[in-house]
Design a protein around this motif. Sequence first.
Motif, PDB file in Angstrom:
ATOM      1  N   ALA A  37     -20.609  21.227  35.334  1.00 43.10           N
ATOM      2  CA  ALA A  37     -21.985  20.744  35.141  1.00 43.10           C
ATOM      3  C   ALA A  37     -22.271  20.531  33.661  1.00 43.10           C
ATOM      4  O   ALA A  37     -22.965  19.582  33.279  1.00 43.10           O
ATOM      5  N   ARG A  38     -21.731  21.409  32.811  1.00 38.84           N
ATOM      6  CA  ARG A  38     -21.929  21.249  31.371  1.00 38.84           C
ATOM      7  C   ARG A  38     -21.280  19.953  30.880  1.00 38.84           C
ATOM      8  O   ARG A  38     -21.862  19.220  30.067  1.00 38.84           O
ATOM      9  N   GLN A  39     -20.083  19.666  31.370  1.00 43.04           N
ATOM     10  CA  GLN A  39     -19.409  18.430  30.983  1.00 43.04           C
ATOM     11  C   GLN A  39     -20.235  17.216  31.400  1.00 43.04           C
ATOM     12  O   GLN A  39     -20.346  16.239  30.652  1.00 43.04           O
ATOM     13  N   MET A  40     -20.813  17.277  32.597  1.00 41.37           N
ATOM     14  CA  MET A  40     -21.646  16.171  33.064  1.00 41.37           C
ATOM     15  C   MET A  40     -22.912  16.047  32.222  1.00 41.37           C
ATOM     16  O   MET A  40     -23.354  14.940  31.895  1.00 41.37           O
ATOM     17  N   ALA A  41     -23.498  17.192  31.863  1.00 41.84           N
ATOM     18  CA  ALA A  41     -24.709  17.168  31.044  1.00 41.84           C
ATOM     19  C   ALA A  41     -24.419  16.548  29.689  1.00 41.84           C
ATOM     20  O   ALA A  41     -25.203  15.751  29.164  1.00 41.84           O
ATOM     21  N   MET A  42     -23.282  16.902  29.100  1.00 42.26           N
ATOM     22  CA  MET A  42     -22.905  16.350  27.803  1.00 42.26           C
ATOM     23  C   MET A  42     -22.675  14.847  27.880  1.00 42.26           C
ATOM     24  O   MET A  42     -22.854  14.130  26.892  1.00 42.26           O
ATOM     25  N   ALA A  43     -22.290  14.377  29.074  1.00 44.55           N
ATOM     26  CA  ALA A  43     -22.069  12.938  29.276  1.00 44.55           C
ATOM     27  C   ALA A  43     -23.350  12.201  29.656  1.00 44.55           C
ATOM     28  O   ALA A  43     -23.321  11.003  29.911  1.00 44.55           O
ATOM     29  N   GLY A  44     -24.477  12.951  29.719  1.00 40.85           N
ATOM     30  CA  GLY A  44     -25.755  12.313  29.983  1.00 40.85           C
ATOM     31  C   GLY A  44     -26.271  12.425  31.400  1.00 40.85           C
ATOM     32  O   GLY A  44     -27.223  11.722  31.769  1.00 40.85           O
ATOM     33  N   ALA A  45     -25.679  13.316  32.214  1.00 43.41           N
ATOM     34  CA  ALA A  45     -26.147  13.475  33.598  1.00 43.41           C
ATOM     35  C   ALA A  45     -27.624  13.834  33.611  1.00 43.41           C
ATOM     36  O   ALA A  45     -28.087  14.645  32.814  1.00 43.41           O
ATOM     37  N   PRO A  46     -28.403  13.234  34.520  1.00 41.68           N
ATOM     38  CA  PRO A  46     -29.846  13.490  34.550  1.00 41.68           C
ATOM     39  C   PRO A  46     -30.181  14.854  35.112  1.00 41.68           C
ATOM     40  O   PRO A  46     -29.361  15.499  35.780  1.00 41.68           O
ATOM     41  N   GLU A  47     -31.407  15.287  34.844  1.00 42.59           N
ATOM     42  CA  GLU A  47     -31.892  16.537  35.426  1.00 42.59           C
ATOM     43  C   GLU A  47     -31.813  16.460  36.938  1.00 42.59           C
ATOM     44  O   GLU A  47     -32.116  15.435  37.543  1.00 42.59           O
ATOM     45  N   GLY A  48     -31.413  17.564  37.536  1.00 38.49           N
ATOM     46  CA  GLY A  48     -31.294  17.610  38.987  1.00 38.49           C
ATOM     47  C   GLY A  48     -29.893  17.355  39.496  1.00 38.49           C
ATOM     48  O   GLY A  48     -29.631  17.511  40.692  1.00 38.49           O
TER      49      GLY A  48
END
Length: 265
Positions: A37-48
């Motif tokens: 999830a952190r990797q996705m967040a760093m790539a710009g994954a949206p909230e939720g």
Amino acid sequence: MANNVSDQEFSRPHKHIRLPGKRIHIFREVSSTNNVARQMAMAGAPEGTVVMSLFQSGGRGRMQRQWVCPPGQGLLLSMVLRPDIKIESIPQLTLLGAVVTAETIYLTTGCTAGIKWPNDILINGKKVCGILAEGSLSRRKVEYVIMGFGININLDPAQLPADCRDTSTSLNLETGRRVSRMEFLKRFMISWDEHYQNYAQFGQPYVRSQWIKKNITLGRQVTIKKDQDVIQGVAEDISDKGGLVVRRLDGTKQEFLAEDISLRG
């Protein structure tokens, strides 16, 4: 829609499902759903954005403790959050996650679950869930928070690690029946969205009021280990930061933050 998705869907190597307002990425095995999830967040994954896995080889809890759950027998998930909050408010999300988990357990199984500060969910005195919030900061601003949940759903006693069979349990053990992970997930997401929206609107007072209703820590004698010190007292309240306020044996009050201590009692 995912209303007709069965538990068998979770056995596929990799899949996406959708619940209202959620895109859920499902993996067969990861090191940790928080890591993915952190990797996705760093790539710009949206909230939720939600990451789930049948198994995680490096699951961890607070203070780097290991979290073990046999493949397919628990609900292992992490969410990407991008809340507009201050750095010191991140622990409030842990308290909120505990409220949602305890509520979901009751609504799906009828079992009353209590929250042991800050992030353990207990049924009949045994741990059924752990929660870990990890934040990323940029210039003292919260960039994103990863909320990880490990919930024992259908474990039997033989599948629990030998050193925690006396202290851990599962929803299956407590109810005597298998519990649908998909139904639990759907109910969990509904409860999360409701409480998270209220938190965004009303802030810490809302979290505090909801957490107090379900906690099993306040009013009890506690023993706190901080570094080399052992401190005893009565747990009296939680602070604005989500810390535990303890009245020590000498009558003074002291606040303890979750990342600093180990709590017993």
